[in-house]
Motif scaffolding. Sequence first.
Motif, PDB file in Angstrom:
ATOM      1  N   ALA A  45       0.822  -1.209   0.000  1.00  0.00           N
ATOM      2  CA  ALA A  45       0.000   0.000   0.000  1.00  0.00           C
ATOM      3  C   ALA A  45       0.853   1.254   0.000  1.00  0.00           C
ATOM      4  O   ALA A  45       0.468   2.273  -0.554  1.00  0.00           O
ATOM      5  N   THR A  46       2.029   1.165   0.659  1.00  0.00           N
ATOM      6  CA  THR A  46       2.866   2.353   0.773  1.00  0.00           C
ATOM      7  C   THR A  46       3.956   2.396  -0.291  1.00  0.00           C
ATOM      8  O   THR A  46       4.854   3.213  -0.230  1.00  0.00           O
ATOM      9  N   ALA A  47       3.866   1.490  -1.265  1.00  0.00           N
ATOM     10  CA  ALA A  47       4.818   1.516  -2.360  1.00  0.00           C
ATOM     11  C   ALA A  47       4.433   2.602  -3.355  1.00  0.00           C
ATOM     12  O   ALA A  47       4.398   2.401  -4.545  1.00  0.00           O
ATOM     13  N   GLU A  73      -2.165  13.856   6.204  1.00  0.00           N
ATOM     14  CA  GLU A  73      -0.810  14.399   6.147  1.00  0.00           C
ATOM     15  C   GLU A  73       0.235  13.285   6.296  1.00  0.00           C
ATOM     16  O   GLU A  73       1.262  13.280   5.612  1.00  0.00           O
ATOM     17  N   GLU A  74      -0.059  12.340   7.195  1.00  0.00           N
ATOM     18  CA  GLU A  74       0.845  11.207   7.386  1.00  0.00           C
ATOM     19  C   GLU A  74       0.942  10.377   6.110  1.00  0.00           C
ATOM     20  O   GLU A  74       2.024   9.920   5.713  1.00  0.00           O
ATOM     21  N   TYR A  75      -0.199  10.164   5.468  1.00  0.00           N
ATOM     22  CA  TYR A  75      -0.215   9.354   4.246  1.00  0.00           C
ATOM     23  C   TYR A  75       0.585  10.027   3.141  1.00  0.00           C
ATOM     24  O   TYR A  75       1.323   9.371   2.400  1.00  0.00           O
ATOM     25  N   GLU A  76       0.434  11.333   3.036  1.00  0.00           N
ATOM     26  CA  GLU A  76       1.181  12.056   2.000  1.00  0.00           C
ATOM     27  C   GLU A  76       2.688  11.964   2.251  1.00  0.00           C
ATOM     28  O   GLU A  76       3.481  11.806   1.315  1.00  0.00           O
ATOM     29  N   LYS A  77       3.092  12.034   3.524  1.00  0.00           N
ATOM     30  CA  LYS A  77       4.508  11.911   3.860  1.00  0.00           C
ATOM     31  C   LYS A  77       5.053  10.547   3.448  1.00  0.00           C
ATOM     32  O   LYS A  77       6.177  10.413   2.962  1.00  0.00           O
ATOM     33  N   GLU A  78       4.232   9.493   3.667  1.00  0.00           N
ATOM     34  CA  GLU A  78       4.696   8.136   3.405  1.00  0.00           C
ATOM     35  C   GLU A  78       4.632   7.759   1.930  1.00  0.00           C
ATOM     36  O   GLU A  78       5.425   6.940   1.458  1.00  0.00           O
ATOM     37  N   THR A  79       3.663   8.315   1.200  1.00  0.00           N
ATOM     38  CA  THR A  79       3.422   7.840  -0.171  1.00  0.00           C
ATOM     39  C   THR A  79       3.533   8.905  -1.250  1.00  0.00           C
ATOM     40  O   THR A  79       3.625   8.577  -2.431  1.00  0.00           O
ATOM     41  N   GLY A  80       3.465  10.166  -0.868  1.00  0.00           N
ATOM     42  CA  GLY A  80       3.467  11.225  -1.853  1.00  0.00           C
ATOM     43  C   GLY A  80       2.103  11.537  -2.424  1.00  0.00           C
ATOM     44  O   GLY A  80       1.945  12.464  -3.218  1.00  0.00           O
ATOM     45  N   THR A 348       0.821   3.055  10.965  1.00  0.00           N
ATOM     46  CA  THR A 348       0.267   4.407  11.135  1.00  0.00           C
ATOM     47  C   THR A 348      -1.248   4.389  11.057  1.00  0.00           C
ATOM     48  O   THR A 348      -1.935   4.978  11.902  1.00  0.00           O
ATOM     49  N   GLY A 349      -1.790   3.719  10.048  1.00  0.00           N
ATOM     50  CA  GLY A 349      -3.243   3.668   9.884  1.00  0.00           C
ATOM     51  C   GLY A 349      -3.924   3.014  11.061  1.00  0.00           C
ATOM     52  O   GLY A 349      -4.945   3.512  11.572  1.00  0.00           O
TER      53      GLY A 349
END
Length: 434
Positions: A45-47, A73-80, A348-349
């Motif tokens: 998922a975070t690839a 915001e966390e998701y954007e940091k991890e995945t763009g 994180t999720g």
Amino acid sequence: MKRKLALIMATVCTLIVAGCGNNGGNNAGNGGAATNAPKENAAEATAAPAKDVTIKMFQFKVEIAEQLNALAEEYEKETGVKVEVETHGGGEDYGALLKAEIASGSEPEIFNNGGYTALVPYMDRATDLSDQPWAAKLIPTSKAPATVDGKLYGMPMNVEGYGLIYNKDLFEQAGITEEPKTLTQLKDAAAKLKAAGITPFEATNEWWSMGIHLVNVGLAHQPDPKQFIEDVKAGTQTIKGNAVFEQWLDLVDVIFDNAQDNKMTTDYATQVAEFASGKAAMMLQGNWTQGDIDKIDPALNLGLLPLPINDEEGTILVGVPNNYIVNSKSAHPEEAKAFLNWLVTSETGQKYLTKEFKFIPAETDIAADAADIGQVAVAVQEKSATALGWNWDMFPDGVTQGFGAAMQEYLGEQIDRGQLLEKLDKAVQDIVKQ
């Protein structure tokens, strides 16, 4: 049939407990995230799908709006990938706003839907999620609202329950030593609270609280709720004259007659804030209020009472509050699926689901510590063996709003008991006959 429903909900309880942690949901020490979470799914998922992609989530749960924005915001940091969260709930009509959003040409990648009848208008957009990694790990009964012809068209948001949240310290001040379980016992508790100078109930004027949650108590106590609803829609049965709803009115009167003076002007946020401030001993709400209560008084000593309609022991009501639907007509449905997978598989999720949202997870592999999900959620788990279900999404859109309008009139003493039941019937037929 009630015994059958109780058996069904007992199964839900067993599965909920399995999903909310080992040893009865008391699995401390893992930060609320399952140690056996499938790391390959989280990694997948975070690839990071392509950067400079924005997906929009149109959601109704005001209680977690701030936390969802932080999660994005966390998701954007991890995945763009950027997640734009738009929240409409509380006193707003989420269903109407979602329709307007789509009619305007905007197609959010993810939106909320209750399932059952409410899902029908969106089947041309709902994406089959049956093959998603998390689907096989759901509490089986949580799949029902969004399952059509054996395919799963939504991710259950979580599992929730509601009843009468109560302040144990105020009960003790009033000399109430046992939890009231029947309507007579609830009346007696209200009288003791009044005698001690304590307001028994903090009510709200919100249409959804009364038109959905409170009316559902009468629906859930029917021998066969689904058949009753179908018969009411068909006009072969009516709410007025129904023995269960006549008893249900007694519960409504106990709450309304023993509520605060300004109940007609008390919105949801005010209801929760005043209850959390100790201004009343009880309020009809569910475990979704825990986060807002904690902001005011995290040390509040809380419990959850059943909602009785007669002198039989009452029950709480348990169900799936909503589902995340992936919109096939949006620009980025694949990125939306990746986000939902990350939500329930990544560290994180899972942390946000339990510690920040304070959700009872719908997935069996996500552990939740009691300190994370809160006292009310723990009480939901404890009382789920005899709980009844949620039935309002079996009505077409618009009916519960009509229920809520009628309940507001009754709260304001503008109509009597018989007129209320007539208006509940009319709310159904006004929509069905369109």
